[in-house]
Design an enzyme around this catalytic site. Structure first.
Site, PDB file in Angstrom:
ATOM      1  N   ASN A  62      -3.974  11.791   4.446  1.00 61.93           N
ATOM      2  CA  ASN A  62      -2.520  11.623   4.422  1.00 61.93           C
ATOM      3  C   ASN A  62      -2.188  11.159   3.010  1.00 61.93           C
ATOM      4  O   ASN A  62      -2.243   9.974   2.700  1.00 61.93           O
ATOM      5  CB  ASN A  62      -2.151  10.571   5.475  1.00 61.93           C
ATOM      6  CG  ASN A  62      -0.670  10.310   5.553  1.00 61.93           C
ATOM      7  OD1 ASN A  62       0.107  10.788   4.731  1.00 61.93           O
ATOM      8  ND2 ASN A  62      -0.281   9.525   6.545  1.00 61.93           N
ATOM      9  N   ARG A 118      -1.993  15.896   6.348  1.00 64.96           N
ATOM     10  CA  ARG A 118      -0.573  15.800   6.645  1.00 64.96           C
ATOM     11  C   ARG A 118       0.169  16.585   5.562  1.00 64.96           C
ATOM     12  O   ARG A 118      -0.039  16.365   4.370  1.00 64.96           O
ATOM     13  CB  ARG A 118      -0.131  14.344   6.612  1.00 64.96           C
ATOM     14  CG  ARG A 118       1.361  14.172   6.766  1.00 64.96           C
ATOM     15  CD  ARG A 118       1.734  12.713   6.635  1.00 64.96           C
ATOM     16  NE  ARG A 118       3.174  12.551   6.751  1.00 64.96           N
ATOM     17  CZ  ARG A 118       3.843  11.525   6.241  1.00 64.96           C
ATOM     18  NH1 ARG A 118       3.210  10.589   5.569  1.00 64.96           N
ATOM     19  NH2 ARG A 118       5.140  11.431   6.394  1.00 64.96           N
ATOM     20  N   HIS A 140       8.320  12.875   9.938  1.00 65.85           N
ATOM     21  CA  HIS A 140       7.502  11.876  10.647  1.00 65.85           C
ATOM     22  C   HIS A 140       7.008  12.408  11.993  1.00 65.85           C
ATOM     23  O   HIS A 140       6.711  11.650  12.918  1.00 65.85           O
ATOM     24  CB  HIS A 140       8.285  10.560  10.887  1.00 65.85           C
ATOM     25  CG  HIS A 140       8.481   9.742   9.644  1.00 65.85           C
ATOM     26  ND1 HIS A 140       9.661   9.100   9.347  1.00 65.85           N
ATOM     27  CD2 HIS A 140       7.645   9.460   8.622  1.00 65.85           C
ATOM     28  CE1 HIS A 140       9.549   8.461   8.189  1.00 65.85           C
ATOM     29  NE2 HIS A 140       8.339   8.670   7.732  1.00 65.85           N
ATOM     30  N   ARG A 198      14.688   5.151  -0.677  1.00 68.46           N
ATOM     31  CA  ARG A 198      15.589   6.286  -0.414  1.00 68.46           C
ATOM     32  C   ARG A 198      16.891   5.782   0.199  1.00 68.46           C
ATOM     33  O   ARG A 198      16.880   4.825   0.969  1.00 68.46           O
ATOM     34  CB  ARG A 198      14.918   7.274   0.541  1.00 68.46           C
ATOM     35  CG  ARG A 198      13.911   8.176  -0.134  1.00 68.46           C
ATOM     36  CD  ARG A 198      13.137   8.998   0.873  1.00 68.46           C
ATOM     37  NE  ARG A 198      11.805   8.453   1.082  1.00 68.46           N
ATOM     38  CZ  ARG A 198      10.985   8.833   2.043  1.00 68.46           C
ATOM     39  NH1 ARG A 198      11.358   9.759   2.900  1.00 68.46           N
ATOM     40  NH2 ARG A 198       9.785   8.299   2.159  1.00 68.46           N
ATOM     41  N   GLU A 254      -1.179   8.383  12.446  1.00 69.24           N
ATOM     42  CA  GLU A 254      -1.013   9.785  12.040  1.00 69.24           C
ATOM     43  C   GLU A 254      -2.360  10.442  11.776  1.00 69.24           C
ATOM     44  O   GLU A 254      -2.530  11.640  12.008  1.00 69.24           O
ATOM     45  CB  GLU A 254      -0.132   9.844  10.775  1.00 69.24           C
ATOM     46  CG  GLU A 254       1.311   9.477  11.057  1.00 69.24           C
ATOM     47  CD  GLU A 254       2.085   9.045   9.823  1.00 69.24           C
ATOM     48  OE1 GLU A 254       1.615   8.122   9.118  1.00 69.24           O
ATOM     49  OE2 GLU A 254       3.156   9.601   9.572  1.00 69.24           O
TER      50      GLU A 254
END
Ligand code: AMP
Length: 395
Positions: free
Chosen positions: A9, A93, A181, A241, A379
């Site tokens: 990832n 990912r 996500h 962000r 993840e």
């Protein structure tokens, strides 16, 4: 398949990884960790199955070391770590699959080029995701590599949740809401099914609150709406962000305040959110520790935007049965969870303060009309599961 799967990832300043043994159609975590502070002073920590640190390495002052160089080191370590079970495949990912990729895919050069065409839609992530695939391909050209997309979990959202209200011709060219996500939300959906099957079929909002932050409305374990849209800029206030803001503000910055498109991109992706509002840090721990009123305002904005976005998702669900917190802030920041749930009190959501402080699995009070849970996301295992399933099917 036999052999181990390496999950990667690769983000802008860190690379998370996991090494998984395979067998009986399952994957089992063997070791993993994080390479962080890339571009500042890289540091590698590797932990075994029990969570004990089995290797650490620091590259003090080596701000110039690239993701590629560090990945080569990491890959070398991983290959040595399980010599009796060589790495059979690498799963990655990949943040954006566009309209073309709605399920994991075995990567080849043609696919890599198509994915590179999506870099403009996820400038903070996609280039690093793909650089990792290229780096491994250089080191081990014959090793199967699988791309697992963050957008895929949302691919079957109802049409209305994918449409942007701009002229149709742009929608037809892929300017639409995708959501991100997805690997985290897919993991949460599976973990919820295992731990609380009675809740998993209901109306669930999963809140992935980390440096990047979003929420997903799930019904029956499927995504029906999410707060990020065409890019991973939309929705909640994040570390750096902006989250949702009036598109007119962006036009004004460019047309009347002299920002170039590149400067506007830097502003919205890297200089806004908690960092921009506080003028201090994107890290929520630093903000909690500060007595600067701007830090307090940044925290207030984060909680307000999270609760407001959750309320919006309730429209897509027709109510709310369960709220799940996950990722760095969601799993660890009891004060922020309390601030968000407090703003959702009108829905009947209430926390058990002690359970919340202990980061218990269930943190709602006995009287709460909404189940509030904390589920640590993973993840990397999701990437490993997809990689194994794809290769088992194709092999
Ligand atoms: P992630 O992107 O999931 O790694 O999450 C990063 C965010 O989680 C940062 O804002 C961190 O400050 C926050 N975080 C990580 N660990 C903790 C902790 N123990 N307590 C509070 N916040 C944390």
């Amino acid at each position: 398949m036999t052999g181990a799967i390496l999950s990667i990832n690769s983000g802008s300043s860190s690379i998370k990884f996991g090494l998984f043994e395979t067998g009986d159609g399952h994957v089992q975590y063997a070791a993993g960790g994080k390479l962080e502070k890339i571009g500042i002073s890289p540091r590698l920590d590797v932990r075994d199955r029990a969570g004990d640190v089995i290797a650490t390495r620091e590259w003090v002052g080596k701000a110039d070391l690239t993701h590629e160089t560090l990945l080569e080191d990491l890959f070398g370590w991983a290959q040595e770590h399980l010599p009796h079970r060589p790495i059979a495949a690498v799963g990655h990912r990949v943040v954006h699959g566009g309209t073309g990729f709605t399920a994991p895919v075995l990567v080849d050069e043609a696919i890599l080029q198509q994915l590179e065409g999506l870099c403009a839609l996820a400038p903070l992530h996609q280039p690093h995701n793909l650089a990792a695939i290229r780096a491994i391909a250089r080191l081990a050209p014959c090793l199967p590599q699988v791309a697992c997309f963050d957008t895929a979990f949302h691919a079957a959202m109802p049409d209305v949740a994918t449409r942007l209200p701009i002229p149709r011709k742009y929608g037809e060219q892929g300017i639409r809401r995708y959501g991100f996500h997805g690997l985290s939300y897919e993991y949460i959906a599976q973990a919820l099914q295992e731990a609380h099957p009675a809740l998993a079929g209901g109306r669930v909002i999963a809140a992935h609150l980390g440096n990047g932050a979003s929420m997903c409305a799930m019904h029956g374990g499927r995504s029906v709406d999410t707060t990020m849209g065409f890019t991973a800029l939309d929705g909640l206030v994040m570390g750096t962000r902006s989250g949702a803001l009036d598109p007119g503000a962006v036009l004004h910055l460019v047309q009347h305040m002299g920002l170039s498109a590149a400067e506007a991109e830097a502003l919205l992706y890297r200089e806004s959110g908690l960092l921009g509002l506080s003028g201090l840090s994107s890290d929520i721990r630093t903000l909690h520790a500060s007595d600067d009123p701007h830090a307090a305002q940044a925290l207030e904005s984060f909680a307000w935007s999270a609760a407001r976005q959750a309320a919006g998702l309730c429209v897509s669900l027709g109510g709310l049965d369960t709220l799940v917190f996950t990722a760095g802030i969601g799993e660890n920041d009891a004060a922020m969870r309390a601030a968000i749930v407090d703003r959702l009190g009108w829905l009947g959501a209430a926390l058990d303060e002690d359970a919340n402080r202990r980061h218990a699995a269930v943190i709602s009070s006995a009287q709460s009309q909404v189940n509030v849970l904390v589920i640590p996301t993973d993840e990397e295992v999701m990437i490993a599961r997809h990689t194994q399933r794809l290769l088992a099917g194709s092999g």
